[in-house]
Structures are given as structure tokens and as C-alpha cells.
Design an enzyme around this catalytic site. Structure first.
Site, short mmCIF file in Angstrom:
data_model
loop_
_atom_site.label_atom_id
_atom_site.label_comp_id
_atom_site.label_asym_id
_atom_site.label_seq_id
_atom_site.Cartn_x
_atom_site.Cartn_y
_atom_site.Cartn_z
N SER A 245 0.86 -1.19 0.00
CA SER A 245 0.00 0.00 0.00
C SER A 245 0.89 1.23 0.00
CB SER A 245 -0.89 0.01 1.25
OG SER A 245 -1.55 1.25 1.40
N TYR B 278 -1.35 -0.20 10.64
CA TYR B 278 -1.46 -0.59 9.23
C TYR B 278 -0.22 -0.16 8.45
CZ TYR B 278 -3.40 -1.08 4.54
OH TYR B 278 -3.61 -1.45 3.23
#
Length: 231
Positions: A134, A147
Site C-alpha cells: 500500500s 497498518y
């Protein structure tokens, strides 16, 4: 790589990027073993085989790999580590169980799956691993510390792995999408695509593009962003 007849293991197949990628690969003639905790609803194809797997569990990954051999064959040409989870919140209010869930899924699951396929890929002297990270793995963001930490880890792992296995004929690509319109954050995608977000099909197309590069070419890292993000 010509994907016709190639065997692909794809994690997180039930929805979003995983579902879109399965459909794109099938359209290219690949044989897809879709690993997940739940089967993708309505996805039925003669070259698609759902294999139940929880990537957080080392034993479950090992069992899924054995079941894949039995159902689709011994060779593994492609592994796509797409399964992931994101839980947001401030560090001082973050639950330890949620932190561990993200690392177990995003980091440990990627490791378990790579370790499972590498002996066969080395035997073949051929293979391609794609790890879906990501843009959160490139820059930290408030209320996303856990995250971000997992996706930074996936990027570092991918870079180290590609240097480790490239001389065995194995490619490793780390794909880092930005904002994607999927169920990932808990919201349901709208009937009309959001022009300010990437679509799951966009990410799937990038995965196929990386896989179809000539044998002597490696795309080691890809960053994807919506062209016109919401201001």
C-alpha cells in the site's frame, strides 16, 4: 509470461482486489487457486478452484498448499499475496488483539505463503510472487500506525526477497496502491465508480501487466494512485 494454463495461487480472493484479479487472470487463460476464508460469491469457472485458507495460520497455509497440489497440480507459476486487513485508530487507544491481527494477516501471512511456494518455484527455476502492499507503506499517517507498520514491513520483505531469489528465475513484485474503492474499510462501493479512487479492476490490470512482462524483465515495485484524488 504467457498466463495461458499457468497455475496461480491468489489469497484474499473473496472480494475486492482479489475477486477482480481472479476474474482478470481467468480471462487470460490462467488456472486460479483462490485461497480465502470464504468463497467468492457467484464465481464459477472450470479453471477456478476455491481453497479454504486463513493466512494468519501457518498450519492452514500448509494445508491449503497441499490441497492446491491435489486439486490443480504440482506446479506453481504465480503467488499473489493479496489478503490484508486494516484497522485504524490512535496508538494509545489501540487494542493489542487488533495490532496482532493486522501483523498476522498482512506480514506473517505473506511470509507463510511465500515460504510454501518457494521450494517448487526454485525447482522449476520459474515463478512470480506479487505482494500487495500500500502507499501506506511509503509514508506514515495519523491513526494508521499499525497498518502503516505492516505495509512498510511487506515492502521491506519484498525488496529483500527479490534480491534473494532473482537468480533462481523467480520474480518478486511489490504493488502499492493508493485509495481503492473496495469493501476494505467497511464501506460498500457505490453503484457508480468513484472517480477519486482506484477501482479493484485497475489494480487487477496492473497485476496482470506485471505478470506478462518478458522473461528477462522484472518490475520490482509499483506505486499506483488515482489521477485526480479528492481535494
Amino acid at each position: 509470461m504467457d498466463l495461458t494454463g499457468k497455475i496461480v495461487i491468489l489469497t484474499g480472493v473473496s472480494k475486492g482486489i482479489g475477486r477482480a484479479t481472479a476474474e482478470a487472470l481467468l480471462a487470460k487463460g490462467a488456472i486460479v487457486a483462490g485461497w480465502g476464508r470464504t468463497a467468492p460469491e457467484g464465481l464459477e469457472h472450470e479453471r477456478f478452484q476455491f481453497i479454504e485458507c486463513d493466512v494468519r495460520s501457518e498450519v492452514s497455509v500448509q494445508e491449503a498448499y497441499v490441497n492446491t497440489h491435489r486439486e490443480v497440480g504440482e506446479q506453481v507459476h504465480v503467488l499473489i499475496n493479496n489478503a490484508g486487513v486494516g484497522i485504524m485508530g490512535p496508538v494509545d487507544g489501540f487494542a493489542g488483539d487488533d495490532w496482532r491481527t493486522m501483523f498476522d494477516t498482512n506480514v506473517h501471512g505473506t511470509f507463510y505463503c511465500c515460504r510454501a511456494v518457494l521450494p517448487q518455484m526454485k525447482k522449476q527455476q520459474l515463478g512470480h510472487i506479487i505482494n500487495v502492499a500500500s502507499l501506506a507503506g511509503t509514508v506514515g499517517s495519523e491513526n494508521m500506525a499499525g497498518y502503516c507498520a505492516t505495509k512498510f514491513a511487506v515492502r521491506g520483505f519484498s525488496e529483500a526477497l527479490f534480491k534473494e531469489v532473482r537468480h533462481d528465475g523467480i520474480k518478486v513484485t511489490c504493488l502499492s496502491p493508493g485509495s481503492v474503492e473496495t469493501n476494505f474499510t467497511g464501506a460498500t462501493p457505490g453503484a457508480v465508480p468513484n472517480p477519486h479512487k482506484l477501482q479493484a479492476q485497475d489494480v487487477a490490470a496492473a497485476i496482470v501487466h506485471a505478470l506478462e512482462t518478458p522473461a528477462g524483465v522484472l518490475i520490482s515495485e509499483v506505486e499506483m494512485r488515482p489521477l485526480q484524488p479528492k481535494k
